[in-house]
Design an enzyme around this catalytic site. Structure first.
Site, mmCIF file in Angstrom:
data_model
loop_
_atom_site.group_PDB
_atom_site.id
_atom_site.type_symbol
_atom_site.label_atom_id
_atom_site.label_comp_id
_atom_site.label_asym_id
_atom_site.label_seq_id
_atom_site.Cartn_x
_atom_site.Cartn_y
_atom_site.Cartn_z
ATOM 1 N N THR A 172 13.831 -34.599 17.426
ATOM 2 C CA THR A 172 14.937 -34.824 18.368
ATOM 3 C C THR A 172 14.745 -36.035 19.276
ATOM 4 O O THR A 172 15.717 -36.547 19.839
ATOM 5 C CB THR A 172 15.148 -33.583 19.253
ATOM 6 O OG1 THR A 172 13.953 -33.323 20.003
ATOM 7 C CG2 THR A 172 15.493 -32.367 18.399
ATOM 8 N N ASP A 173 13.497 -36.513 19.450
ATOM 9 C CA ASP A 173 13.258 -37.581 20.427
ATOM 10 C C ASP A 173 14.056 -38.842 20.120
ATOM 11 O O ASP A 173 14.563 -39.504 21.033
ATOM 12 C CB ASP A 173 11.771 -37.919 20.489
ATOM 13 C CG ASP A 173 10.954 -36.849 21.183
ATOM 14 O OD1 ASP A 173 11.557 -35.889 21.702
ATOM 15 O OD2 ASP A 173 9.714 -36.966 21.201
ATOM 16 N N SER A 232 9.412 -37.853 15.444
ATOM 17 C CA SER A 232 10.499 -38.832 15.400
ATOM 18 C C SER A 232 10.105 -40.171 16.001
ATOM 19 O O SER A 232 10.678 -41.208 15.659
ATOM 20 C CB SER A 232 11.749 -38.289 16.096
ATOM 21 O OG SER A 232 11.483 -37.984 17.444
#
Length: 345
Positions: free
Chosen positions: A99-100, A67
Site C-alpha cells: 500500500t505504501d 512496495s
C-alpha cells in the site's frame, strides 16, 4: 446426437508484486515479512470460499517485495503480462501490491494501460495471518471489479475497503487504518457490493495517456518540499558538487496553492534556463494548485509567467511520475504544460 461445447469459464488474471497482503507477522503481531506461500493460499482460499463468484482466477507472481522496492521494470512486466492476459480472453486483471506506493503504481500504469478491460490494483493493511486480515475481502472486491462490465474503459482502478477508486485520484490517506485510501476531490468512483458495482458519479476521461511500453527505468526527477524559511538552497549544493548534472526535472511540493519563498525563485529560474523543467505541486492534501489566485514572487501566477508548470490536483508523488514519463517520451515544454493542464492546473 451432438452435445454443445461447455461454455468457457470467465477468467480474471491475478498478478502479484507482494506487499502486506502477501506477508506473515510473528506471534506477537509484529515484524511482518514477505511469505513464500501467502499468495497461493490467498488465491486458493478465495476460490475455495466461492468468493470469486465462479470466475476462474489465474495467479502469476512477478515479485514478492515491499512496495518501496517496486521498480519501473516490475511494472513494465506487469503491463506486458496484463495486456497478454486480456488479449487471450481474460475479462480483466487484478494486481496485488503493497500500500505504501500503491497509488503511484496505479497512476503510472494508467498512463500506459490501453485496453478496455479493467486493471484493478489492491492490497492489504494487515498481514495474511493477522486477526481481521483485510486482504481476502479486498482481493474478492478487486476480482469482482475486474470482471464487471461497468468497469470497462475506466483504465486502472484501485479496490480497497469496499470502494473503487480512479487511479488518477486515489491517495493513501492513513498509514494504519484498513480504510487507507481516499480520492480527492471526488471520493470513490463506486462501491463494490459483492459482484455488483454501485457507481457514485460518471467517470471522467483520462488525461495524459501515453500507451506503448513502460520504460525499464525512468529519468531522474527530484522532489523537494518547500516550507517556512526554505529558499531551496539545497539546489545550490547540488549545482556546486555536480550532482545536478544528472537531474532531468524537479518537482517542488509547495505551500498552500503551490507557493515557494521569493528567495527560491531565482534558483528555480536557473534550472529552467539550464533546460531542466520544474513543476510545482502542493503539499496540502486537498485543493490542488492555482495559477491565478496570487501573483507575488513565488506564487502561482508569478511561477507560471516564468515558465514553471503547476501540478493542479496531482500530488507531488504523482506529478513526479508524470514528469518522468513525459521526459522519457521526449516531450518538450509545451507538451509537458499541456499534459499537466489535464489535471486542472
Amino acid at each position: 446426437m451432438t452435445t454443445a461445447p461447455a461454455a468457457e469459464a470467465a477468467r480474471v488474471q491475478l498478478l502479484s508484486l507482494g506487499g502486506t497482503i502477501f506477508m506473515h507477522q510473528d506471534a506477537d503481531g509484529q515484524g511482518a515479512v514477505p511469505s513464500d506461500d501467502a499468495g497461493a493460499r490467498l488465491a486458493a482460499g478465495l476460490r475455495g470460499a466461492g468468493g470469486d463468484g465462479g470466475i476462474e482466477l489465474v495467479h502469476e507472481e512477478i515479485a514478492n517485495v515491499s512496495s518501496a522496492s517496486v521498480r519501473p521494470s516490475h511494472l513494465r512486466t506487469v503491463l506486458q503480462r496484463a495486456r497478454a492476459a486480456v488479449d487471450a480472453g481474460a475479462l480483466g486483471v487484478v494486481l496485488t501490491h503493497g500500500t505504501d506506493t500503491l497509488e503511484e503504481t496505479a497512476f503510472l500504469l494508467n498512463r500506459f494501460w490501453d485496453r478496455d478491460a479493467p486493471l484493478v490494483v489492491t492490497g492489504a493493511m494487515r498481514p495474511a495471518n493477522a486477526a481481521g486480515a483485510d486482504g481476502p475481502a479486498n482481493l474478492q472486491d478487486a476480482v469482482h471489479a475486474a470482471a464487471a462490465a461497468l468497469a470497462r474503459r475506466l483504465g486502472v482502478l484501485v479496490a480497497f475497503d469496499g470502494a473503487l477508486h480512479l487511479a488518477d485520484r486515489v491517495t493513501k490517506a492513513s498509514s494504519r487504518s484498513v480504510s487507507a485510501f481516499a480520492s480527492e476531490p471526488s471520493g470513490p468512483l463506486a462501491l463494490v457490493d459483492g459482484p455488483l458495482l454501485r457507481p457514485l458519479f460518471p467517470a471522467p476521461m483520462r488525461p495524459a495517456l501515453v500507451g506503448g511500453d513502460l520504460p525499464e527505468e525512468l529519468p531522474t526527477v527530484a522532489t523537494m518540499t518547500s516550507g517556512l524559511g526554505d529558499d531551496l538552497t539545497l539546489l545550490d549544493a547540488l549545482a556546486s558538487n555536480g550532482s545536478a548534472a544528472g537531474l532531468r526535472g524537479l518537482v517542488v511540493a509547495g505551500a498552500g496553492m503551490g507557493h515557494v519563498a521569493a528567495g527560491a525563485v531565482p534558483r528555480l529560474t536557473a534550472l529552467l534556463e539550464a533546460g531542466v523543467p520544474v513543476v510545482v505541486a502542493t503539499r496540502v492534501a486537498s485543493g490542488g494548485t492555482s495559477e491565478t489566485h496570487y501573483a507575488y514572487p513565488g506564487a502561482g501566477a508569478d511561477l507560471v509567467a516564468r515558465g514553471i508548470v503547476m501540478a493542479g490536483l496531482l500530488s507531488p508523488q504523482k506529478a513526479r511520475l508524470l514528469l518522468q514519463v513525459l521526459l522519457a517520451t521526449g516531450a518538450d515544454a509545451a507538451a509537458i504544460r499541456e499534459a499537466f493542464a489535464g489535471f486542472g492546473s
